[in-house]
Design an enzyme around this catalytic site. Structure first.
Site, short mmCIF file in Angstrom:
data_model
loop_
_atom_site.label_atom_id
_atom_site.label_comp_id
_atom_site.label_asym_id
_atom_site.label_seq_id
_atom_site.Cartn_x
_atom_site.Cartn_y
_atom_site.Cartn_z
N TYR A 156 5.86 -12.35 4.85
CA TYR A 156 4.68 -11.89 4.12
C TYR A 156 4.29 -12.95 3.11
O TYR A 156 4.99 -13.16 2.11
CB TYR A 156 4.98 -10.56 3.44
CG TYR A 156 3.79 -9.88 2.80
CD1 TYR A 156 2.49 -10.37 2.93
CD2 TYR A 156 3.97 -8.71 2.06
CE1 TYR A 156 1.42 -9.73 2.35
CE2 TYR A 156 2.90 -8.06 1.47
CZ TYR A 156 1.62 -8.57 1.62
OH TYR A 156 0.56 -7.94 1.04
N THR A 177 0.83 -1.21 0.00
CA THR A 177 0.00 0.00 0.00
C THR A 177 0.86 1.25 0.00
O THR A 177 0.41 2.32 -0.39
CB THR A 177 -0.94 0.01 1.21
OG1 THR A 177 -1.59 -1.27 1.31
CG2 THR A 177 -2.01 1.07 1.08
N LYS A 184 2.31 -12.50 8.10
CA LYS A 184 1.16 -11.81 7.51
C LYS A 184 0.67 -12.69 6.37
O LYS A 184 1.37 -12.89 5.38
CB LYS A 184 1.54 -10.42 6.97
CG LYS A 184 0.36 -9.75 6.24
CD LYS A 184 0.74 -8.45 5.56
CE LYS A 184 -0.46 -7.93 4.75
NZ LYS A 184 -0.14 -6.64 4.04
#
Length: 292
Positions: A136, A48, A162
């Protein structure tokens, strides 16, 4: 050891831009907005945050600035993954020197590398740093399976995941295993947040938290306090917004639009990203208005 990872909502921050340069003043205001609205932590230069369109120098400056702006109020986690191991090493060591609380690291993405290469990548990073590492698990890098997550967790600094796979079976397996460990599990798929936290996830890490920090933090806090009925009632109002965001033309751009709609100006996205058309902006404004 005790778990070093923040419990609750961790916002994957956008990178404010002005005239195609990082706007550090706006970044400070964004961090203050997040902290004032109850988030548990901050991720800098994640997906993001447009990490794939930022230079290494820009990312290093943002790590240091975020630590300075947060000023110990919440932990700062540096997303330091790059296409090349060399660059990931540079950013990870720079982030460590800046005083971040953790590293969020994806392996090479776009053209996923094999398991042997991926494990070697994480092992080399683990040996080079002293900062806790969050893996991740994201589709562009090729998704990990449960056995691979457990193997990477054997590395000395790897202590969190994550998971953006959206796979409830994988999430369930990791959560069941992690209950007897200090391993923290975060959900990375926005609309799966409630179910993941309800079944034991440490928290959530994603971008819509930029413009919904208070609302999402409250849902997680209610679930973790055992007030599930109230959390579910609030979740019903929020989930349609998250589903909308998962289907838009450019998630990052709409996160910036969402912040603007809430009075936090963070500029535009960096090309080749483009800002959304007026219809999509109006649609976001319409779904946000349902929270009023």
């Amino acid at each position: 050891m005790s778990n070093p990872w923040p419990k609750g909502l961790v916002t994957a921050l956008v990178t404010p831009l002005q005239d195609d340069a990082a706007d550090l003043d706006a970044f400070r205001r964004l961090i203050d907005y997040q902290v004032d609205n109850g988030v548990a932590g901050l991720v800098v230069t994640g997906g993001t945050g447009e990490y794939n369109f930022l230079t290494l120098d820009e990312r290093e400056r943002l790590f240091a600035h975020a630590v300075e702006c947060a000023d110990g109020r919440v932990p700062v986690i540096a997303a330091s993954g790059c296409l090349a191991t060399r660059d990931t090493m540079r950013l990870s060591l720079s982030a460590e020197a800046a005083g971040v609380a953790g590293l969020l690291v994806t392996s090479a993405f776009g053209e996923p590398i094999g398991w042997h290469e991926r494990r070697s990548f994480y092992a080399e990073l683990d040996a080079a740093v002293h900062t806790p590492i969050m893996i991740y698990n994201t589709p562009p890098a090729g998704l990990l399976n449960f056995a691979q997550v457990r193997e990477l967790a054997e590395l000395s600094n790897v202590s969190a995941l994550k998971d953006s796979s959206g796979d409830p079976t994988l999430m369930g397996d990791v959560l069941d295993w992690s209950r007897d460990t200090d391993f923290a599990v975060y959900v990375g798929l926005d609309s799966f947040m409630f179910e993941a936290v309800l079944t034991g996830a440490h928290g959530a890490v994603f971008g819509t938290a930029n413009f919904l920090p208070a609302e999402l933090s409250q849902v997680i806090a209610l679930v973790q306090a055992g007030e599930v009925a109230e959390a579910q009632s609030r979740w019903r109002d929020i989930r349609p917004i998250l589903r909308f965001m998962e289907q838009v033309s450019n998630y990052v751009a709409l996160c910036k639009v969402g912040l603007g709609l809430r009075g936090i100006e963070v500029g535009q996205v960096r090309k080749p990203n483009l800002m959304p058309d007026q219809q999509e902006i109006d649609n976001l404004a319409q779904v946000l208005a349902t929270l009023a």
